[in-house]
Design a protein around this motif. Structure first.
Motif, PDB file in Angstrom:
ATOM      1  N   LYS A 293     -80.320  27.920  60.570  1.00  0.00           N
ATOM      2  CA  LYS A 293     -80.483  26.465  60.438  1.00  0.00           C
ATOM      3  C   LYS A 293     -79.142  25.749  60.555  1.00  0.00           C
ATOM      4  N   MET A 294     -78.078  26.433  60.102  1.00  0.00           N
ATOM      5  CA  MET A 294     -76.741  25.834  60.119  1.00  0.00           C
ATOM      6  C   MET A 294     -76.023  26.044  61.452  1.00  0.00           C
ATOM      7  N   GLY A 295     -76.703  26.650  62.424  1.00  0.00           N
ATOM      8  CA  GLY A 295     -76.112  26.768  63.748  1.00  0.00           C
ATOM      9  C   GLY A 295     -75.661  28.152  64.158  1.00  0.00           C
ATOM     10  N   ALA A 296     -75.890  29.155  63.317  1.00  0.00           N
ATOM     11  CA  ALA A 296     -75.548  30.521  63.723  1.00  0.00           C
ATOM     12  C   ALA A 296     -76.378  30.912  64.944  1.00  0.00           C
ATOM     13  N   ASP A 297     -75.791  31.726  65.811  1.00  0.00           N
ATOM     14  CA  ASP A 297     -76.458  32.125  67.055  1.00  0.00           C
ATOM     15  C   ASP A 297     -77.103  33.500  66.972  1.00  0.00           C
ATOM     16  N   ILE A 298     -76.474  34.404  66.220  1.00  0.00           N
ATOM     17  CA  ILE A 298     -76.894  35.809  66.178  1.00  0.00           C
ATOM     18  C   ILE A 298     -76.958  36.277  64.729  1.00  0.00           C
ATOM     19  N   ILE A 299     -77.909  37.135  64.435  1.00  0.00           N
ATOM     20  CA  ILE A 299     -77.947  37.815  63.142  1.00  0.00           C
ATOM     21  C   ILE A 299     -77.533  39.270  63.358  1.00  0.00           C
ATOM     22  N   ASN A 300     -76.586  39.717  62.556  1.00  0.00           N
ATOM     23  CA  ASN A 300     -76.092  41.092  62.615  1.00  0.00           C
ATOM     24  C   ASN A 300     -76.588  41.812  61.365  1.00  0.00           C
ATOM     25  N   ASP A 301     -77.642  42.605  61.526  1.00  0.00           N
ATOM     26  CA  ASP A 301     -78.278  43.272  60.392  1.00  0.00           C
ATOM     27  C   ASP A 301     -77.934  44.759  60.405  1.00  0.00           C
ATOM     28  N   VAL A 302     -77.015  45.160  59.523  1.00  0.00           N
ATOM     29  CA  VAL A 302     -76.589  46.559  59.499  1.00  0.00           C
ATOM     30  C   VAL A 302     -77.670  47.490  58.965  1.00  0.00           C
TER      31      VAL A 302
END
Length: 408
Positions: free
Chosen positions: A110-119
């Protein structure tokens, strides 16, 4: 097996230069204390990394170090959101947020992040798949089963990533938006350095998935184990590992040290050759390079081959050339006759055919299936051929024996 895609407007693949992902860390619990950035300096640090060559920036507020003190999800959220607010519209880079939890991922997006990096590879929070699917964002998924980074060995890593991809697709995630991370580093106590050696040495095996590959090697424990140095002194080791990863097929290198890594990535990427592929109209021909039967089975299943069918054919996919030295001419001719009978071949000196020499070396060529059948046949032969059969099996087995390959 050619990767050619676009992530957030950035061309990624085997025909393009590899990219650098700068690490911006807000976790005082991190294994590398020098990497911790204060929220007030986050924007300046981000802009500097972009100037130094980073295409991607990975922001993390929770340390995933094995010995890190845990924090709450509320603390993680409180650390990351003000930073994302400050970044909005002020940094020319793809913004990744390193988190395992769906509520943090959702707020970050919602704040503008483009990618989620889920380890955790979508294993820590079942709702993460839903969030990523709903937002249609790219995601980095790390090989994980029960806890982050727990697969031991490349076979287990590939099996884990295969399962994660299938679960993501079933949950509505566009598989073209997945970036794969093989989980380098000591994520669990049982993970010894030889597992990381294999991951890096066999990194090209991950190409079987035909997806962007990320290598997160920066200052990791296996580098320290080899060099005998703490995280603060592992820069050169990290650069060596990054060079190998890019040469072996990595498309993104995640690093604490952007300018140094950018140079390494540029050079090693220039040396890496492009895969062979020819396109004409609706047709395409490319070379599929597989190193193990398991990889071949995955390639077949992606085409829709049944599990049974892929198991039947997988040992036909790997071709080896073995050199057998100091055979008698009679033994060599028997080996040639038997491998020919199984669809392979053998090369030996022309003088052996006419028995003008007593001893000769032989190059035996065949698939794993053919070589296995040859060994079984030689077991029942006279002379030293039963011993040769045993040596053939041992030589092939050593290719996947980690202790043999890496313990010095």
């Amino acid at each position: 097996m050619v990767v050619d895609t676009e992530i957030c407007g950035i061309k990624i693949g085997d025909r393009y230069p590899a990219h650098v992902m700068g690490i911006i860390n807000f976790s005082p619990e991190s294994f590398y204390g020098n990497s911790v950035v204060s929220p007030d300096s986050a924007l300046e640090t981000a802009q500097k990394m972009v100037e130094e060559g980073a295409t991607f920036l990975d922001f993390g507020a929770r340390s995933t170090w094995l010995h890190a003190k845990p924090i709450s999800r509320k603390q993680e959220l409180e650390r990351i959101l003000p930073v994302l607010e400050a970044l909005e519209g002020n940094v020319d880079a793809v913004i990744s947020v390193d988190t395992m939890f769906s509520e943090i991922a959702e707020e970050a997006l919602k704040m503008g992040a483009d990618i989620i990096n889920d380890v955790s590879g979508f294993t820590a929070d079942p709702r993460m798949i839903e969030v990523v699917a709903d937002y249609g964002c790219p995601a980095v998924v790390m090989a994980s089963n029960k806890v982050p980074g727990d697969p031991l060995g490349m076979d287990a890593i590939i099996e884990s990533l295969d399962s994660i991809i299938q679960a993501a697709e079933a949950g509505g995630i566009n598989p073209e938006k997945l970036i794969l991370d093989p989980a380098s580093g000591r994520w669990i106590e049982e993970k010894l350095p030889i597992y990381d050696f294999e991951t890096l040495d066999d990194f090209e095996r991950l190409k079987i998935f035909e997806k962007p590959l990320l290598a997160a090697l920066s200052r990791k424990s296996f580098i320290g184990d080899v060099l005998g140095k703490p995280a603060t002194e592992r820069l050169y080791g990290s650069l060596a590992a990054a060079a190998i990863a890019v040469y072996k097929g990595a498309h993104i290198i995640r690093t604490h040290d952007v300018p140094e890594t950018a140079d390494v990535v540029k050079l090693s990427g220039a040396i890496r050759s492009r895969p062979s592929i020819v396109k004409e109209g609706r047709y395409e021909v490319s070379v599929v390079e597989v190193k193990t039967p398991q990889d071949a089975a995955i390639a077949m299943r992606k085409l829709g081959v049944t599990t049974t069918g892929s198991k039947v054919m997988q040992n036909k996919s790997i071709h080896l050339m073995l050199k057998i030295r100091n055979l008698t001419t009679t033994e060599a001719l028997i080996v040639k006759q038997e491998i020919l009978a199984r669809g392979g071949d053998a090369a030996l000196t022309r003088n052996a055919v006419s028995h003008e020499t007593e001893m000769t070396d032989v190059l035996v060529m065949g698939t794993l299936l053919q070589l296995g059948r040859l060994a079984r046949k030689l077991e029942g032969q006279a002379r030293s051929l039963p011993l040769i059969a045993e040596m053939i099996r041992e030589c092939i087995a050593e290719r996947s024996d980690l202790e043999y390959r890496y313990l010095r």
